[in-house]
Design a protein around this motif. Structure first.
Motif, PDB file in Angstrom:
ATOM      1  N   ARG B  46       0.911  -1.167  -0.005  1.00 17.36           N
ATOM      2  CA  ARG B  46       0.163   0.089   0.136  1.00 17.36           C
ATOM      3  C   ARG B  46       0.992   1.201   0.012  1.00 17.36           C
ATOM      4  NH1 ARG B  46      -4.417   1.173   4.573  1.00 17.36           N
ATOM      5  NH2 ARG B  46      -2.438   1.615   6.036  1.00 17.36           N
ATOM      6  N   ALA B  47       1.937   1.406   0.930  1.00 18.93           N
ATOM      7  CA  ALA B  47       2.820   2.285   0.666  1.00 18.93           C
ATOM      8  C   ALA B  47       3.424   2.599  -0.653  1.00 18.93           C
ATOM      9  CB  ALA B  47       3.593   2.250   2.022  1.00 18.93           C
ATOM     10  N   ASP B  48       3.737   1.626  -1.084  1.00 16.98           N
ATOM     11  CA  ASP B  48       4.287   1.712  -2.376  1.00 16.98           C
ATOM     12  C   ASP B  48       3.417   2.380  -3.466  1.00 16.98           C
ATOM     13  OD1 ASP B  48       6.802   0.791  -1.284  1.00 16.98           O
ATOM     14  OD2 ASP B  48       6.257  -1.278  -2.131  1.00 16.98           O
ATOM     15  N   LEU B  49       2.227   2.284  -3.221  1.00 22.08           N
ATOM     16  CA  LEU B  49       1.220   3.071  -4.230  1.00 22.08           C
ATOM     17  C   LEU B  49       0.984   4.242  -4.236  1.00 22.08           C
ATOM     18  CD1 LEU B  49      -1.753   0.284  -4.233  1.00 22.08           C
ATOM     19  CD2 LEU B  49      -0.129   0.541  -5.975  1.00 22.08           C
ATOM     20  N   ILE B  50       1.338   4.646  -3.145  1.00 22.54           N
ATOM     21  CA  ILE B  50       0.868   6.155  -2.791  1.00 22.54           C
ATOM     22  C   ILE B  50       1.754   7.208  -3.432  1.00 22.54           C
ATOM     23  CG2 ILE B  50       1.063   7.773  -0.710  1.00 22.54           C
ATOM     24  CD1 ILE B  50       0.057   5.444   1.128  1.00 22.54           C
ATOM     25  N   ALA B  74       1.081  10.962   6.772  1.00 20.16           N
ATOM     26  CA  ALA B  74       0.797   9.611   7.461  1.00 20.16           C
ATOM     27  C   ALA B  74       1.687   8.572   6.775  1.00 20.16           C
ATOM     28  CB  ALA B  74      -0.508   9.271   7.092  1.00 20.16           C
ATOM     29  N   ARG B  75       2.090   8.619   5.506  1.00 16.90           N
ATOM     30  CA  ARG B  75       2.825   7.880   4.836  1.00 16.90           C
ATOM     31  C   ARG B  75       4.354   7.731   5.343  1.00 16.90           C
ATOM     32  NH1 ARG B  75       6.898   7.220   0.939  1.00 16.90           N
ATOM     33  NH2 ARG B  75       6.820   4.876   0.137  1.00 16.90           N
ATOM     34  N   ALA B 100      -0.353   3.729  13.387  1.00 15.88           N
ATOM     35  CA  ALA B 100       0.161   4.745  12.162  1.00 15.88           C
ATOM     36  C   ALA B 100      -0.433   4.181  10.832  1.00 15.88           C
ATOM     37  CB  ALA B 100       1.816   4.582  12.227  1.00 15.88           C
ATOM     38  N   GLN B 101      -0.510   2.913  10.819  1.00 15.71           N
ATOM     39  CA  GLN B 101      -1.422   2.358   9.720  1.00 15.71           C
ATOM     40  C   GLN B 101      -2.822   3.026   9.581  1.00 15.71           C
ATOM     41  OE1 GLN B 101       0.168   1.088   7.309  1.00 15.71           O
ATOM     42  NE2 GLN B 101       2.110   0.200   7.967  1.00 15.71           N
ATOM     43  N   ASN B 102      -3.386   2.889  10.806  1.00 16.17           N
ATOM     44  CA  ASN B 102      -4.664   3.230  10.639  1.00 16.17           C
ATOM     45  C   ASN B 102      -4.892   4.972  10.356  1.00 16.17           C
ATOM     46  OD1 ASN B 102      -5.772   0.704  11.431  1.00 16.17           O
ATOM     47  ND2 ASN B 102      -6.111   1.421  13.702  1.00 16.17           N
ATOM     48  N   ARG B 103      -3.982   5.558  10.875  1.00 13.77           N
ATOM     49  CA  ARG B 103      -3.955   6.806  10.240  1.00 13.77           C
ATOM     50  C   ARG B 103      -3.731   7.132   8.732  1.00 13.77           C
ATOM     51  NH1 ARG B 103      -0.481   9.703  14.418  1.00 13.77           N
ATOM     52  NH2 ARG B 103       0.439   7.726  13.904  1.00 13.77           N
ATOM     53  N   LEU B 104      -2.972   6.337   8.244  1.00 14.58           N
ATOM     54  CA  LEU B 104      -2.680   6.306   6.685  1.00 14.58           C
ATOM     55  C   LEU B 104      -4.109   5.868   6.255  1.00 14.58           C
ATOM     56  CD1 LEU B 104      -1.193   6.635   4.349  1.00 14.58           C
ATOM     57  CD2 LEU B 104      -0.152   4.448   4.915  1.00 14.58           C
ATOM     58  N   SER B 105      -4.720   4.876   6.718  1.00  8.08           N
ATOM     59  CA  SER B 105      -6.049   4.477   6.279  1.00  8.08           C
ATOM     60  C   SER B 105      -7.026   5.373   5.856  1.00  8.08           C
ATOM     61  CB  SER B 105      -6.674   2.904   6.957  1.00  8.08           C
ATOM     62  OG  SER B 105      -5.561   2.030   6.917  1.00  8.08           O
ATOM     63  N   GLN B 133      -6.028  -0.924  -7.557  1.00  9.52           N
ATOM     64  CA  GLN B 133      -5.075  -1.497  -6.954  1.00  9.52           C
ATOM     65  C   GLN B 133      -5.089  -1.127  -5.481  1.00  9.52           C
ATOM     66  OE1 GLN B 133      -2.041   0.092  -9.943  1.00  9.52           O
ATOM     67  NE2 GLN B 133      -0.798  -1.717  -9.103  1.00  9.52           N
ATOM     68  N   LEU B 134      -5.250  -0.105  -5.106  1.00  6.50           N
ATOM     69  CA  LEU B 134      -5.657   0.443  -3.634  1.00  6.50           C
ATOM     70  C   LEU B 134      -6.467  -0.363  -3.147  1.00  6.50           C
ATOM     71  CD1 LEU B 134      -3.999   2.494  -1.968  1.00  6.50           C
ATOM     72  CD2 LEU B 134      -5.853   3.994  -2.422  1.00  6.50           C
ATOM     73  N   GLU B 135      -7.651  -0.448  -3.525  1.00  6.94           N
ATOM     74  CA  GLU B 135      -8.688  -1.301  -3.208  1.00  6.94           C
ATOM     75  C   GLU B 135      -8.444  -2.831  -2.979  1.00  6.94           C
ATOM     76  OE1 GLU B 135     -12.583   0.894  -5.349  1.00  6.94           O
ATOM     77  OE2 GLU B 135     -12.153  -1.167  -5.898  1.00  6.94           O
ATOM     78  N   GLY B 136      -7.827  -3.139  -3.772  1.00 14.69           N
ATOM     79  CA  GLY B 136      -7.307  -4.617  -3.836  1.00 14.69           C
ATOM     80  C   GLY B 136      -6.235  -4.799  -2.598  1.00 14.69           C
ATOM     81  N   THR B 137      -5.420  -3.725  -2.524  1.00 14.69           N
ATOM     82  CA  THR B 137      -4.384  -3.855  -1.189  1.00 14.69           C
ATOM     83  C   THR B 137      -5.445  -3.668   0.020  1.00 14.69           C
ATOM     84  OG1 THR B 137      -2.898  -2.842  -2.914  1.00 14.69           O
ATOM     85  CG2 THR B 137      -2.372  -2.853  -0.515  1.00 14.69           C
TER      86      THR B 137
END
Lengths: 283, 196
Positions: B46-50, B74-75, B100-105, B133-137
């Motif tokens: 996910r982070a790589d997609l951003i 957040a990332r 941290a992950q929730n914040r990014l979400s 891709q993001l949805e899938g991730t």
């Protein structure tokens, strides 16, 4: 903490309580929206591609998603059926839930690099949904399956099961019977010598050893147990009813644990797994 | 052959019989670790997609600075958290990671909500692909987390129930129950039922 455990248990129960249709073939039309001709055509298409690549595609239409989102339902169904070959995880599900107006392409781990989320989404939006919007399930599903096959074609070449891929335990019955044979031969040879009593113990001991091997998966444990039993057992006569019964049970148990997808008349999943790859759409 | 040796040998056999139980703790431990690795993989994916996503959105919606910045921030806070294997033995770090992950979400979902307002962006092929891709991730993350919870449940049960507990205590005194994700409110929500 207790709350967390309760919540996680709750989510597990939620997952456990949904039911799945039976995997009756490559097309499972639970919702009854496909014409017989389309079904035949789909099975033909899919079987052809499966023969070439071993990729398993299954089309399933559902009466209800049972309150789950289609992506939650999809991966669980894929895992439940075990679509795709074990170790390759090369299965794809095309799931249609006409009552919820949802469609999803669920992609096994092994095909995620070919049939990416973006491509799955494109197939749904460009190939499938235009038909579904007109109420033409047959057309949309046919076109969708054709696109899926195109996307994943040639990912894997079909090979006859390589020996190296078999786990050690696959050889267990062979080792076991070779062992029994060996013992029977030696028993005849030493029947009249002073080692006679060991030969008599060998058969029950080897049954026990085999049992231990199947239970624990440790060959060494089985060998040690075998040697130990050779000394402990007190001249049990071979070939009584109990031991023969034992072979049957042990072997059957073993047989059922080893499941590969069959390519013959029947159809079953090959033990592939899913991790949420794919895309969903609605109309 | 004396009786004592017989008993000793039988005991050895007995231990090997229970061999499967002896190995449960390390086996389940490995399963938990594998499930955790999967969780991290998906978060990384996910982070790589951003960066790509932000570049694409910027092209159409320059004024949505706040939202874009929130995602970037957040990332980077996610990237800063160096998460090693021992995060599983450190509930505090685990909580931090999860926060941290929730914040990014939530930053990401805001970004996607905002992008609804830009028809040109929504028609962009690149954006559509990224969105898929993001949805899938996100879906993969949800599943990986669920699998992790399952694996931890099995492992923790092993450490807490009798008689497995005794064996674990005897042979693996270092083994501690592992933390699970606290599920966000959104996830607890009862699935919507459509009565139509």
């Amino acid at each position: 903490m207790r709350f967390l455990v309760a919540v996680s248990l709750g989510s597990v129960l939620l997952i456990a309580s949904i039911t799945f249709p039976k995997l009756t073939g490559r097309v499972v039309d639970e919702a009854g929206i496909l014409s017989p001709n389309t079904k035949l055509e789909l099975v033909k298409l899919i079987r052809k591609s499966e023969k070439k690549s071993s990729n398993q595609i299954v089309v399933v239409t559902l009466k209800s998603l049972q309150g789950q989102s289609i992506s939650d339902y999809g991966y669980q169904l894929g895992r439940h059926w075990g679509i795709g070959q074990k170790g390759k995880d090369n299965g794809v599900l095309l799931i249609v839930a006409p009552n919820e107006r949802k469609v999803r392409i669920e992609v096994g781990y092994g095909l995620e690099s070919r049939l990416t989320d973006a491509l799955s989404s494109m197939i749904i939006h460009n190939d499938i949904l235009p038909y579904f919007k007109r109420g033409d399930y047959d057309g949309g599903i046919l076109k969708g399956v054709r696109s899926i096959i195109k996307a994943i074609g040639g990912t894997y070449k079909v090979k006859k099961d390589k020996k190296s891929r078999k786990s050690v335990s696959s050889y267990a019955p062979i080792i076991f019977f070779a062992f029994i044979f060996f013992i029977m031969v030696t028993q005849n040879l030493i029947a009249n010598t002073k080692y006679k009593s060991y030969a008599q113990r060998a058969i029950p001991a080897s049954f026990a050893a085999f049992f231990i091997y199947v239970l624990t998966g440790f060959l060494i444990a089985a060998i040690i147990a075998f040697i130990a039993l050779l000394f402990i057992l007190d001249g049990v006569s071979s070939g009584n009813d109990n031991t023969t019964h034992f072979i049957g049970g042990g072997f059957n148990d073993f047989d059922s644990g080893d499941s590969f997808g069959s390519f013959g008349g029947g159809f079953s999943g090959g033990g592939g797994s899913f991790g949420g790859g794919g895309a969903s759409g609605s109309w | 052959m004396s009786k004592i040796t017989n008993v000793v040998l039988l005991a050895i056999v007995g231990i090997f019989f229970s061999g499967c139980m002896v190995n449960n703790v390390p086996t389940y431990d490995e399963e938990v670790k594998a499930a955790w690795a999967q969780v991290q993989n998906q978060y990384k994916r996910r982070a790589d997609l951003i960066p790509n996503l932000i570049a694409t959105v910027k092209g159409y919606a320059k004024h949505e600075k706040d939202v874009l910045e929130a995602v970037t921030k957040a990332r980077s806070s996610v990237a800063k958290l160096t998460v090693t294997k021992d995060v599983l033995d450190n509930p505090e770090l685990f909580m931090k990671f999860q926060k941290a992950q929730n914040r990014l979400s939530s930053a990401l979902s805001r970004l996607l909500a905002v992008s609804e307002r830009y028809p040109n962006l929504k028609a962009d092929k690149n954006f559509l692909a990224l969105q898929a891709q993001l949805e899938g991730t996100e879906n993969r993350i949800a599943i990986a987390r669920r699998d992790y919870i399952e694996a931890v449940k099995k492992y923790n049960l092993e450490l807490r129930t009798i008689p497995n507990k005794w064996i674990a205590h005897l042979l693996y005194p270092d083994a501690k129950p592992k933390p699970v994700f606290s599920i966000t409110k959104e996830e607890v929500k009862v699935p919507k039922v459509d009565f139509n």
